[in-house]
Design a protein around this motif. Structure first.
Motif, PDB file in Angstrom:
ATOM      1  N   VAL A 146       0.850  -1.196   0.000  1.00 48.30           N
ATOM      2  CA  VAL A 146       0.000   0.000   0.000  1.00 48.30           C
ATOM      3  C   VAL A 146       0.885   1.246   0.000  1.00 48.30           C
ATOM      4  O   VAL A 146       0.636   2.195  -0.737  1.00 48.30           O
ATOM      5  CB  VAL A 146      -0.963   0.006   1.210  1.00 48.30           C
ATOM      6  CG1 VAL A 146      -1.663   1.350   1.343  1.00 48.30           C
ATOM      7  CG2 VAL A 146      -1.974  -1.127   1.092  1.00 48.30           C
ATOM      8  N   TYR A 150       1.943   1.330   5.870  1.00 49.55           N
ATOM      9  CA  TYR A 150       2.587   0.134   6.420  1.00 49.55           C
ATOM     10  C   TYR A 150       3.030   0.373   7.867  1.00 49.55           C
ATOM     11  O   TYR A 150       2.785  -0.466   8.745  1.00 49.55           O
ATOM     12  CB  TYR A 150       3.773  -0.254   5.546  1.00 49.55           C
ATOM     13  CG  TYR A 150       4.532  -1.469   5.996  1.00 49.55           C
ATOM     14  CD1 TYR A 150       3.903  -2.699   6.179  1.00 49.55           C
ATOM     15  CD2 TYR A 150       5.902  -1.404   6.230  1.00 49.55           C
ATOM     16  CE1 TYR A 150       4.612  -3.815   6.584  1.00 49.55           C
ATOM     17  CE2 TYR A 150       6.622  -2.521   6.626  1.00 49.55           C
ATOM     18  CZ  TYR A 150       5.968  -3.724   6.800  1.00 49.55           C
ATOM     19  OH  TYR A 150       6.674  -4.833   7.193  1.00 49.55           O
ATOM     20  N   VAL A 207      -5.232   3.912   0.764  1.00 46.84           N
ATOM     21  CA  VAL A 207      -5.608   2.497   0.770  1.00 46.84           C
ATOM     22  C   VAL A 207      -7.084   2.430   0.397  1.00 46.84           C
ATOM     23  O   VAL A 207      -7.863   3.305   0.766  1.00 46.84           O
ATOM     24  CB  VAL A 207      -5.339   1.840   2.146  1.00 46.84           C
ATOM     25  CG1 VAL A 207      -6.184   2.448   3.235  1.00 46.84           C
ATOM     26  CG2 VAL A 207      -5.539   0.323   2.095  1.00 46.84           C
ATOM     27  N   THR A 208      -7.444   1.418  -0.359  1.00 47.42           N
ATOM     28  CA  THR A 208      -8.857   1.268  -0.717  1.00 47.42           C
ATOM     29  C   THR A 208      -9.621   0.610   0.423  1.00 47.42           C
ATOM     30  O   THR A 208      -9.029  -0.090   1.260  1.00 47.42           O
ATOM     31  CB  THR A 208      -9.032   0.415  -1.987  1.00 47.42           C
ATOM     32  OG1 THR A 208      -8.598  -0.921  -1.715  1.00 47.42           O
ATOM     33  CG2 THR A 208      -8.262   0.999  -3.172  1.00 47.42           C
ATOM     34  N   VAL A 265      -9.054  -3.228   0.236  1.00 56.61           N
ATOM     35  CA  VAL A 265      -7.796  -3.743   0.787  1.00 56.61           C
ATOM     36  C   VAL A 265      -7.806  -3.611   2.311  1.00 56.61           C
ATOM     37  O   VAL A 265      -7.392  -4.531   3.026  1.00 56.61           O
ATOM     38  CB  VAL A 265      -6.572  -3.045   0.150  1.00 56.61           C
ATOM     39  CG1 VAL A 265      -5.292  -3.421   0.864  1.00 56.61           C
ATOM     40  CG2 VAL A 265      -6.484  -3.400  -1.330  1.00 56.61           C
ATOM     41  N   MET A 274      -1.600  -6.041  -6.278  1.00 55.06           N
ATOM     42  CA  MET A 274      -0.554  -5.563  -5.387  1.00 55.06           C
ATOM     43  C   MET A 274       0.591  -6.563  -5.243  1.00 55.06           C
ATOM     44  O   MET A 274       1.737  -6.170  -5.038  1.00 55.06           O
ATOM     45  CB  MET A 274      -1.148  -5.246  -4.011  1.00 55.06           C
ATOM     46  CG  MET A 274      -2.174  -4.131  -4.060  1.00 55.06           C
ATOM     47  SD  MET A 274      -2.959  -3.884  -2.484  1.00 55.06           S
ATOM     48  CE  MET A 274      -1.733  -2.850  -1.721  1.00 55.06           C
TER      49      MET A 274
END
Length: 126
Positions: free
Chosen positions: A17, A22, A61-62, A65, A89
């Motif tokens: 991402v 992260y 980020v979606t 996800v 990804m």
């Protein structure tokens, strides 16, 4: 693959991402979080969730996800759309990365997870 391997896989997805997200995601496994109780724990996760929502609003980020990353380790699922996003990804990742017990012949590898997430169906785990 056990819970540890699945956690490492999700860390890999979170890393894809982006660096900032992260770092945020890794806070969930910080040892200090395990020792938060009651009101302190509630406040920590309210702030954590607010930051997660900001990442979603900023399109870092979606939702799909994030849904995968934050579901339970012992029972969850993603639909075809979510699986496709995760595959996109990980598709360039090294196939030989192990997420299972490396001494076993049936050790889960990135190549296995790519197949699972690329086949166009929903993915469930328990």
């Amino acid at each position: 693959m056990g819970y540890g391997g699945f956690g490492r896989f999700r860390n890999t997805v979170a890393e894809k991402v982006g660096v900032e997200f992260y770092k945020h995601y890794l806070l969930l496994s910080d040892s200090t979080v395990m020792f938060l109780f009651e009101e302190e724990r509630k406040e920590y996760f309210e702030k954590y969730d607010d930051i997660t929502e900001e990442y979603i609003e900023q399109n870092a980020v979606t939702v799909e996800v994030a849904n995968f990353l934050y579901q339970s380790d012992c029972g969850g699922k993603v639909d075809r759309k979510q699986a496709k996003q995760i595959y996109e990804m990980i598709k360039e990742c090294d196939d030989s990365i192990s997420f299972g017990y490396s001494g076993r012949a049936d050790c889960a590898k990135m190549s296995d997870l790519k197949k699972i997430f690329s086949d166009g169906t929903k993915v469930e785990w328990s």
